[in-house]
Motif scaffolding. Structure first.
Motif, PDB file in Angstrom:
ATOM      1  N   ALA A 163       0.832  -1.208   0.000  1.00 29.33           N
ATOM      2  CA  ALA A 163       0.000   0.000   0.000  1.00 29.33           C
ATOM      3  C   ALA A 163       0.863   1.253   0.000  1.00 29.33           C
ATOM      4  N   VAL A 164       1.892   1.270   0.853  1.00 31.08           N
ATOM      5  CA  VAL A 164       2.786   2.437   0.937  1.00 31.08           C
ATOM      6  C   VAL A 164       3.539   2.633  -0.377  1.00 31.08           C
ATOM      7  N   ASN A 165       4.030   1.547  -0.962  1.00 32.70           N
ATOM      8  CA  ASN A 165       4.742   1.652  -2.239  1.00 32.70           C
ATOM      9  C   ASN A 165       3.835   2.221  -3.330  1.00 32.70           C
ATOM     10  N   THR A 166       2.588   1.745  -3.348  1.00 35.03           N
ATOM     11  CA  THR A 166       1.640   2.238  -4.347  1.00 35.03           C
ATOM     12  C   THR A 166       1.339   3.712  -4.139  1.00 35.03           C
ATOM     13  N   LEU A 167       1.061   4.092  -2.889  1.00 37.48           N
ATOM     14  CA  LEU A 167       0.744   5.487  -2.602  1.00 37.48           C
ATOM     15  C   LEU A 167       1.926   6.413  -2.883  1.00 37.48           C
ATOM     16  N   THR A 168       3.139   5.931  -2.583  1.00 36.39           N
ATOM     17  CA  THR A 168       4.347   6.726  -2.864  1.00 36.39           C
ATOM     18  C   THR A 168       4.516   6.947  -4.361  1.00 36.39           C
ATOM     19  N   TRP A 169       4.245   5.891  -5.138  1.00 38.22           N
ATOM     20  CA  TRP A 169       4.334   6.004  -6.599  1.00 38.22           C
ATOM     21  C   TRP A 169       3.286   6.979  -7.130  1.00 38.22           C
TER      22      TRP A 169
END
Length: 490
Positions: free
Chosen positions: A237-243
């Motif tokens: 989730a964090v990786n997606t939101l950061t992207w």
């Protein structure tokens, strides 16, 4: 200060007399998935998301509207009775009804994007096979399989909803109607060119191309971050939101993502929990009624044009004496749609976008419930107006506004359903609603294509009555979702 004890001298400094103060640990900053979505805001990623996931509506509209365009041709090719033509549509929605709950259950457990991809592959495959159907029985079976696949397309709408900030949902989600309109116009336009020349089988093949293209571009959209958080996969989730923040040229909230995983997800009984029971039951009534009215007006339009039903009478019967014995000896007569009929269908279909600006204003200022209730009440009134004896231009105008109002109702109930249920049960909530919705869609052909041939007034009054009942249910919904953040847990 000096003290003596057992011959030893101990010294105590003045510093030792002061109490030692320990600074309290600073609080660890955290944020929720809702905080992240709101902080990142709206940007380039959401435009890409809107275009790709919105295009799922193009494919769904083409697959559903295909039935209205090819019905006259298969009626003629296989010499079908009215009930047999109606059965095709019913079986499509039977497949949709059964698999809508199934796909919703899987989406809440295994991911929205995976189920969306599977449903597109399934639907496109069986749609292509339909073009090779050797008989009426095979055609019905294959279209039923297409309906099973199309039932998973709603996951695209859910993904859009879960990534949009609160203040943009009321504007962007109603614009999804543009894609459904585009699909409807595209299949009617293609039908007017392909049907009279190379036949309906090639129309089915050409209509499968948008689905194939979407299968290839789904890789540009990530899985729902809300879903990943609900399963405990915070890192994804964090990786997606950061992207997404990087694509939008925005920033992430400070701190760490903190949201507990949900152990219970995607259970059918969740939508019948006491907290949501009344909302669910009233939504089911509304979904059933809107679907009944929407597909009823589409199929009724086709019937009114194909069989020239004007002022409540079948004028083709008056011309029966002019036909030869060979032409009337079969179980049915062929009534092909003329270029003027296709033009009328295109004009009436354009009505689906006519009230979209007003619908957006009503959704954002009056709320979802009032907007839905008003459009449903208007739909009932215009169904009654179809009973008024009028010219062809009058019929076109009534069909135009009828399509506009019923499309606005459909648009609003999609938004409300996606907002009222929390993430852990959003897909199953949408799936069960979509399943009940298809009961109305399955019933509509027998009213619009069978009962209408016997009593035009009876069929239209039945459609109007159902719309009024749904309007009352919409006005009395217990929860208003306007301006409310999406709930993560029940």
């Amino acid at each position: 200060m000096v003290s003596r004890h057992e011959g030893k001298i101990n010294t105590i400094s003045l510093d030792d007399l002061h109490p030692v103060t320990i600074d309290p640990p600073s609080e660890r900053k955290t944020y929720t998935i809702e905080d992240a979505v709101e902080t990142i805001g709206f940007g380039r990623f959401h435009i890409l998301l809107f275009l790709i996931m919105g295009s799922t509506g193009v494919v769904e509209a083409m697959e559903i509207m295909l039935l209205a365009v090819v019905s006259p041709l298969i009626r003629c090719e296989w010499h079908l009775e009215n009930w047999q033509v109606a059965l095709v549509t019913t079986m499509v929605f039977l497949g949709y009804m059964v698999f809508s709950i199934f796909f919703g259950y899987l989406a809440d457990r295994h991911g929205r994007l995976k189920i969306l991809l599977i449903s597109f592959i399934w639907g496109t495959y069986f749609s292509l096979l339909t073009s090779f159907a050797p008989s009426y029985g095979w055609f019905v079976f294959l279209r039923c399989m297409v309906g099973c696949g199309v039932s998973g397309h709603s996951q695209g709408f859910i993904i859009k909803t879960e990534y949009l900030p609160v203040k943009y949902r009321g504007c962007m989600l109603p614009l999804s109607q543009v894609f459904w309109l585009a699909g409807s116009l595209l299949i009617i336009g293609l039908g007017s060119v392909i049907n009279p020349t190379i036949g309906w089988r090639w129309l089915v093949r050409v209509s499968s191309i948008p689905g194939i293209i979407l299968i290839l571009v789904f890789k540009f959209i990530p899985e729902s971050a809300r879903f990943n958080v609900s399963t405990g996969n915070k890192e994804a989730a964090v990786n997606t939101l950061t992207w997404i923040a990087k694509v939008n040229r925005s920033v992430m909230p400070e701190g760490a993502l903190e949201e507990p995983p949900m152990d219970q997800r995607g259970k059918f009984m969740d939508v019948l929990h006491s907290k949501y029971l009344r909302t669910t039951l009233q939504l089911w009534i509304i979904w059933l009624g809107i679907s009944f009215a929407y597909y009823g007006v589409i199929l009724a339009s086709s019937e009114l044009l194909e069989r020239n039903l004007v002022c409540g009478s079948d004028q083709s019967i008056a011309d029966e004496g002019k036909l030869t014995i060979e032409e009337t000896s079969g179980p049915c007569r062929c009534h092909m749609l003329s270029p003027a009929d296709y033009q009328t269908m295109i004009i009436s279909t354009l009505g689906e976008i006519a009230l979209n600006p007003l619908n957006i204003l009503a959704i954002n200022f009056l709320g979802r419930r009032i907007a839905m209730g008003m459009s449903l009440a208007g739909t009932g009134i215009f169904f009654l107006l179809l009973n008024v004896c009028t010219s062809r231009y009058g019929l076109i105008a009534i069909l135009f506004f009828l399509r506009a109002l019923v499309a606005a109702s459909f648009n609003t109930v999609y938004i409300y359903t996606a907002e009222v249920y929390p993430t852990v049960m959003r897909a199953i909530g949408m799936g069960t609603s979509g399943s009940v919705c298809r009961i109305g869609a399955m019933t509509a052909p027998f009213i619009a294509q069978v009962l209408m041939s016997t009593s035009v007034v009876g069929a239209l009054c039945l459609f109007a009555t159902v719309c009024v009942v749904c309007a009352l249910s919409a006005f009395s919904l217990p929860i208003e979702t306007k301006g409310r953040a999406l709930q993560q847990d029940r």
